[in-house]
Enzyme design. Structure first.
Site, PDB file in Angstrom:
ATOM      1  N   SER A 218      -2.154   2.356   0.247  1.00  0.00           N
ATOM      2  CA  SER A 218      -1.182   1.698   1.115  1.00  0.00           C
ATOM      3  C   SER A 218      -0.455   0.648   0.289  1.00  0.00           C
ATOM      4  CB  SER A 218      -1.872   1.037   2.313  1.00  0.00           C
ATOM      5  OG  SER A 218      -2.425   2.000   3.185  1.00  0.00           O
TER       6      SER A 218
ATOM      7  N   LYS B 171      -4.708  -1.139  -2.095  1.00  0.00           N
ATOM      8  CA  LYS B 171      -3.563  -1.785  -1.466  1.00  0.00           C
ATOM      9  C   LYS B 171      -2.651  -2.234  -2.598  1.00  0.00           C
ATOM     10  CE  LYS B 171      -1.115  -3.372   1.976  1.00  0.00           C
ATOM     11  NZ  LYS B 171      -0.704  -2.634   3.166  1.00  0.00           N
TER      12      LYS B 171
END
Length: 354
Positions: A218, A158
Site C-alpha cells: 500500500s 507501506k
C-alpha cells in the site's frame, strides 16, 4: 525466544482505539509488545484520505501513554499499514501483531520489521526505492530470524507518496506516483525473495511478468519511508499460528481465494464452516482491475467509470468474494496490485490459529 499473537479488532470510526485499549486494560495485550499494525479504514483510499493518518496518530498517542515512549519513537519502530476504503461488505478493522519474547518454541510463525531511510519524492518509483525496499526486506527477515527466502510467507509494505511531488519527481501526477511507489516496493520484495532475478525502474508498470506472489503493498502520503513487515517461519518461535498464501489469476478466481484458506489449514469448501471461523485471525487480499478491460472475455467498466475510481470498484467486488469465504466482512482488501501476483489478479494471505 518469541511468540506471535494476532488480534483482529473492530473500529467504530478511524480514531476509535477502544478495542485495543480494552485488551491492554485487561492484561491480554502488553502495549510494549505491539510490533506492527495492519488495518482498513473507511476513507476513500486516495491521496486525500485523512483516515489513515488519523488512525495512526490515535494509536500512537494511546501506546505512548501506556508505554511512556514518545510518539516519534513509536512511529519510527512500529509499522502502521493502513489501507483506506471499506466499500460494500468490507468492515473497518485492524490487526495488531504483538510479540512476547518470553515464550519460546521449536519453530513457528515469525514476524520481523524494518524501515528504509526516508524516501524523497525524487526517489519514488526509481531504482533507489527498489534497492531500499530490497534491503529493508532483508533487514526484516534478519529481525525475525528467517534465514531462507522460501520460508517467507508474506511481505507487507507501506510505501510513501507525495501529494505535491515537485519537478524532481518521476511523475507530476500524484496518483501515478502512488502506483509507481507500490510497483517499486513490490519489485524490491521480489528481488529480496528471489522471485525475480533482476528488475529496475524501467520495468515498473510495464513488464508485468515480473512480480511476487508474496508481496502486498500500500502507499500513502502519511508515511515518509518504506515500512516493511515480514511474515514467515523460523526456529525459536512458538508454534500454533499459520499464514496461508495463494495467488489469484483474476478477480473471479474463487478457487485461488479458497486455496489460501486451505493453505492456512482451514476447511474452506468454498466457505469456512461456521464452527471454524473463530480460527481466522486475519485476511489480507490484493487485487487489480484487468488493464485490457475484460475479465474472462467479458468487458468490465471499472477503468472507464468517471464517477467511481477503479480501485473502489475493485475493493467492493473482491471484498465480497473474500468475505463470503471467510464468513466475515473484517478482511483487508486493497487495490493497486502492481507486480503483486499475476497481472489482473493478485494474492490472498490468511492468518489462522492451528
Amino acid at each position: 525466544m518469541p511468540s506471535l499473537a494476532i488480534h483482529r479488532l473492530p473500529m467504530a470510526h478511524p480514531g476509535d482505539m477502544s478495542a485495543v485499549a480494552a485488551l491492554i486494560a485487561a492484561g491480554t495485550l502488553r502495549a510494549g509488545d505491539v510490533r506492527a499494525v495492519i488495518g482498513k479504514t473507511e476513507g476513500n483510499g486516495g491521496l486525500n484520505d485523512f483516515t489513515r493518518g488519523f488512525f495512526t496518530q490515535s494509536l500512537m498517542l494511546l501506546l505512548a501513554r501506556e508505554t511512556g515512549e514518545s510518539v516519534a519513537t513509536l512511529t519510527a519502530r512500529i509499522p502502521c499499514v493502513l489501507s483506506g476504503g471499506t466499500e460494500g461488505a468490507l468492515s473497518p478493522h485492524y490487526l495488531v501483531f504483538a510479540v512476547d519474547r518470553a515464550v519460546a518454541g521449536p519453530r513457528g510463525l515469525a514476524l520481523g520489521t524494518a524501515f528504509s531511510p526516508p524516501t524523497p519524492a525524487s526517489e519514488i518509483g526509481r531504482d533507489a526505492q527498489i534497492a531500499a525496499v530490497t534491503q529493508a526486506v532483508r533487514d526484516a527477515m534478519a529481525d525475525a530470524g528467517i534465514t531462507r527466502a522460501e520460508d517467507v510467507a508474506l511481505v507487507q509494505v507501506k510505501a510513501p507518496c507525495a501529494q505535491a511531488p515537485g519537478a524532481e519527481a518521476r511523475s507530476s501526477d500524484p496518483r501515478l506516483l502512488m502506483a509507481l511507489s507500490r510497483a517499486a516496493a513490490a519489485l524490491g520484495v521480489a528481488l529480496a525473495l528471489g522471485d525475480v532475478a533482476e528488475a529496475g525502474e524501467g520495468d515498473l508498470l510495464r513488464d508485468l511478468t515480473k512480480y511476487s506472489n508474496r508481496a502486498s503493498i500500500s502507499s500513502g502520503i502519511e508515511v515518509v519511508a518504506n515500512e516493511v513487515v515480514v511474515f514467515g517461519y523460523a526456529e525459536g518461535w512458538a508454534p500454533g499460528l499459520t499464514a496461508g498464501v495463494a495467488p489469484m489469476a483474476d478477480l473471479l478466481d474463487l478457487p485461488g481465494v479458497v486455496a489460501a484458506f486451505r493453505a492456512a489449514g482451514l476447511p474452506a469448501d468454498p466457505s469456512v464452516p461456521a464452527d471454524q471461523r473463530h480460527r481466522v485471525l486475519g485476511v489480507i487480499a490484493k487485487g487489480e482491475p484487468e488493464k485490457a478491460g475484460h475479465i474472462r472475455g467479458a468487458r468490465h467498466t471499472m477503468l472507464g467509470d468517471t464517477d467511481l475510481d477503479a480501485q473502489r470498484h475493485l475493493r467492493g467486488a473482491l471484498g465480497a468474494i473474500v468475505a463470503s469465504v471467510a464468513g466475515d466482512g473484517q478482511v483487508f482488501v486493497s487495490g493497486g496490485a502492481e507486480h503483486q501476483g499475476p497481472p489482473g489478479g493478485g494474492l490472498v494471505c490468511v492468518f489462522a490459529r492451528g
